[in-house]
Write a protein that holds these residues in place. Sequence first.
Motif, mmCIF file in Angstrom:
data_model
loop_
_atom_site.group_PDB
_atom_site.id
_atom_site.type_symbol
_atom_site.label_atom_id
_atom_site.label_comp_id
_atom_site.label_asym_id
_atom_site.label_seq_id
_atom_site.Cartn_x
_atom_site.Cartn_y
_atom_site.Cartn_z
ATOM 1 N N SER A 62 0.844 -1.248 -0.046
ATOM 2 C CA SER A 62 0.101 0.006 -0.182
ATOM 3 C C SER A 62 0.767 1.425 -0.077
ATOM 4 C CB SER A 62 -0.923 0.029 1.443
ATOM 5 O OG SER A 62 -0.285 0.106 2.322
ATOM 6 N N GLY A 63 0.550 2.211 -0.572
ATOM 7 C CA GLY A 63 1.168 3.617 -0.661
ATOM 8 C C GLY A 63 2.100 3.872 -1.733
ATOM 9 N N LYS A 64 2.888 4.620 -1.751
ATOM 10 C CA LYS A 64 3.727 4.963 -2.973
ATOM 11 C C LYS A 64 5.090 4.262 -3.218
ATOM 12 C CE LYS A 64 2.291 9.813 -3.389
ATOM 13 N NZ LYS A 64 2.904 11.098 -3.629
ATOM 14 N N LEU A 65 5.459 3.313 -2.558
ATOM 15 C CA LEU A 65 6.754 2.424 -2.369
ATOM 16 C C LEU A 65 6.577 1.086 -2.414
ATOM 17 C CD1 LEU A 65 8.786 4.778 -0.250
ATOM 18 C CD2 LEU A 65 8.646 4.844 -2.608
ATOM 19 N N SER A 66 7.293 0.429 -3.098
ATOM 20 C CA SER A 66 7.220 -1.051 -3.012
ATOM 21 C C SER A 66 8.685 -1.365 -3.395
ATOM 22 C CB SER A 66 6.417 -1.724 -3.900
ATOM 23 O OG SER A 66 6.311 -3.006 -3.973
ATOM 24 N N SER A 67 9.301 -2.441 -2.363
ATOM 25 C CA SER A 67 10.674 -2.997 -2.617
ATOM 26 C C SER A 67 10.772 -4.195 -3.063
ATOM 27 C CB SER A 67 11.538 -2.663 -1.545
ATOM 28 O OG SER A 67 11.655 -1.326 -1.110
ATOM 29 N N CYS A 68 11.847 -4.566 -3.678
ATOM 30 C CA CYS A 68 12.504 -5.836 -4.211
ATOM 31 C C CYS A 68 13.343 -6.434 -3.193
ATOM 32 C CB CYS A 68 12.995 -6.159 -5.496
ATOM 33 S SG CYS A 68 11.832 -5.643 -6.879
ATOM 34 N N PRO A 69 13.152 -7.807 -2.342
ATOM 35 C CA PRO A 69 14.263 -8.081 -1.485
ATOM 36 C C PRO A 69 15.598 -8.483 -1.984
ATOM 37 C CG PRO A 69 12.726 -9.998 -2.443
ATOM 38 C CD PRO A 69 12.283 -8.576 -3.081
ATOM 39 N N ALA A 70 16.400 -8.733 -1.108
ATOM 40 C CA ALA A 70 17.791 -8.783 -1.213
ATOM 41 C C ALA A 70 18.002 -9.788 -2.366
ATOM 42 C CB ALA A 70 18.488 -8.909 0.127
ATOM 43 N N GLY A 71 18.872 -9.467 -3.285
ATOM 44 C CA GLY A 71 19.359 -10.454 -4.471
ATOM 45 C C GLY A 71 18.382 -10.331 -5.487
ATOM 46 N N SER A 72 17.459 -9.512 -5.561
ATOM 47 C CA SER A 72 16.615 -9.261 -6.737
ATOM 48 C C SER A 72 16.643 -7.940 -7.299
ATOM 49 C CB SER A 72 15.155 -9.576 -6.493
ATOM 50 O OG SER A 72 14.632 -8.969 -5.456
ATOM 51 N N VAL A 73 16.334 -7.299 -8.316
ATOM 52 C CA VAL A 73 16.402 -6.016 -9.000
ATOM 53 C C VAL A 73 14.824 -5.815 -9.521
ATOM 54 C CG1 VAL A 73 18.643 -5.977 -9.514
ATOM 55 C CG2 VAL A 73 17.162 -6.660 -11.199
ATOM 56 N N VAL A 74 14.467 -4.515 -9.555
ATOM 57 C CA VAL A 74 13.249 -3.923 -10.190
ATOM 58 C C VAL A 74 13.529 -3.951 -11.925
ATOM 59 C CG1 VAL A 74 11.627 -2.119 -10.472
ATOM 60 C CG2 VAL A 74 12.664 -2.561 -8.103
ATOM 61 N N THR A 75 12.478 -4.747 -12.273
ATOM 62 C CA THR A 75 12.463 -4.685 -13.696
ATOM 63 C C THR A 75 11.277 -4.009 -14.306
ATOM 64 O OG1 THR A 75 11.075 -6.839 -13.778
ATOM 65 C CG2 THR A 75 13.345 -6.741 -13.896
ATOM 66 N N GLY A 76 10.409 -3.539 -13.400
ATOM 67 C CA GLY A 76 9.227 -2.661 -13.611
ATOM 68 C C GLY A 76 8.409 -2.298 -12.698
ATOM 69 N N ASP A 114 8.843 5.790 -11.046
ATOM 70 C CA ASP A 114 10.189 5.480 -11.249
ATOM 71 C C ASP A 114 10.808 4.630 -10.504
ATOM 72 O OD1 ASP A 114 10.134 7.236 -8.898
ATOM 73 O OD2 ASP A 114 11.344 8.731 -9.692
ATOM 74 N N ILE A 115 12.169 4.141 -10.718
ATOM 75 C CA ILE A 115 12.658 3.205 -10.021
ATOM 76 C C ILE A 115 14.001 4.141 -9.236
ATOM 77 C CG2 ILE A 115 14.559 1.275 -9.975
ATOM 78 C CD1 ILE A 115 12.860 0.448 -12.725
ATOM 79 N N TRP A 116 13.965 3.765 -7.667
ATOM 80 C CA TRP A 116 14.975 4.495 -6.714
ATOM 81 C C TRP A 116 16.136 3.128 -6.674
ATOM 82 C CZ3 TRP A 116 11.767 7.181 -2.661
ATOM 83 C CH2 TRP A 116 11.042 8.109 -3.312
ATOM 84 N N GLY A 117 17.219 3.433 -7.015
ATOM 85 C CA GLY A 117 18.193 2.467 -6.896
ATOM 86 C C GLY A 117 18.115 1.357 -7.892
ATOM 87 N N LYS A 118 18.199 0.260 -7.347
ATOM 88 C CA LYS A 118 17.768 -1.066 -8.389
ATOM 89 C C LYS A 118 16.817 -1.689 -7.645
ATOM 90 C CE LYS A 118 22.234 -1.799 -10.473
ATOM 91 N NZ LYS A 118 23.511 -2.829 -10.754
ATOM 92 N N THR A 119 16.253 -1.400 -6.591
ATOM 93 C CA THR A 119 15.307 -2.207 -5.793
ATOM 94 C C THR A 119 14.093 -1.586 -5.387
ATOM 95 O OG1 THR A 119 16.264 -1.611 -3.624
ATOM 96 C CG2 THR A 119 17.336 -3.551 -4.803
ATOM 97 N N MET A 120 13.889 -0.440 -5.617
ATOM 98 C CA MET A 120 12.549 0.291 -4.995
ATOM 99 C C MET A 120 11.771 1.031 -6.292
ATOM 100 S SD MET A 120 11.785 2.799 -1.786
ATOM 101 C CE MET A 120 12.524 1.612 -0.827
ATOM 102 N N CYS A 121 10.511 0.844 -6.356
ATOM 103 C CA CYS A 121 9.678 1.473 -7.211
ATOM 104 C C CYS A 121 8.975 2.544 -6.350
ATOM 105 C CB CYS A 121 8.579 0.467 -7.601
ATOM 106 S SG CYS A 121 9.135 -0.573 -8.777
ATOM 107 N N HIS A 122 8.571 3.548 -6.879
ATOM 108 C CA HIS A 122 8.088 4.928 -6.354
ATOM 109 C C HIS A 122 7.016 5.491 -7.269
ATOM 110 C CE1 HIS A 122 8.110 9.369 -6.036
ATOM 111 N NE2 HIS A 122 7.701 8.950 -4.958
ATOM 112 N N GLY A 123 5.432 5.224 -6.869
ATOM 113 C CA GLY A 123 4.617 5.812 -7.521
ATOM 114 C C GLY A 123 4.692 7.465 -7.501
ATOM 115 N N GLN A 124 4.576 8.090 -8.673
ATOM 116 C CA GLN A 124 4.592 9.590 -8.583
ATOM 117 C C GLN A 124 3.363 10.414 -8.527
ATOM 118 O OE1 GLN A 124 6.895 10.204 -12.133
ATOM 119 N NE2 GLN A 124 9.099 9.888 -11.220
ATOM 120 N N CYS A 125 2.145 9.651 -8.403
ATOM 121 C CA CYS A 125 0.927 10.512 -8.628
ATOM 122 C C CYS A 125 0.631 10.525 -7.035
ATOM 123 C CB CYS A 125 -0.073 9.627 -9.237
ATOM 124 S SG CYS A 125 0.306 9.433 -10.940
ATOM 125 N N SER A 126 -0.498 11.657 -6.805
ATOM 126 C CA SER A 126 -0.910 11.672 -5.578
ATOM 127 C C SER A 126 -2.523 11.972 -5.671
ATOM 128 C CB SER A 126 -0.541 13.071 -4.751
ATOM 129 O OG SER A 126 -0.717 13.122 -3.469
#
Length: 70
Positions: A20-34, A45-57
């Motif tokens: 829930s909310g604007k952020l979702s992270s991948c666990p250690a050893g994995s990367v965001v692909t979308g 957008d993708i923050w680092g290689k492991t976190m997604c950030h929803g930009q809308c409000s």
Amino acid sequence: LRAQASATEKMSSCFSVKNSGKLSSCPAGSVVTGSACGYTCGSWDIWGKTMCHGQCSPVDWTTACCCHLT
């Protein structure tokens, strides 16, 4: 935006992580692909290689598409 594996890395075992909310992270050893986010928000957008950030409000949920690297 889409993460790219390096020439020596190979993606395998992909899965989604939804929070829930604007952020979702991948666990250690994995990367965001979308990503995807709620309230028809198509802006993220993708923050680092492991976190997604929803930009809308507001954004009620965000899903990170994750893959393990081998």
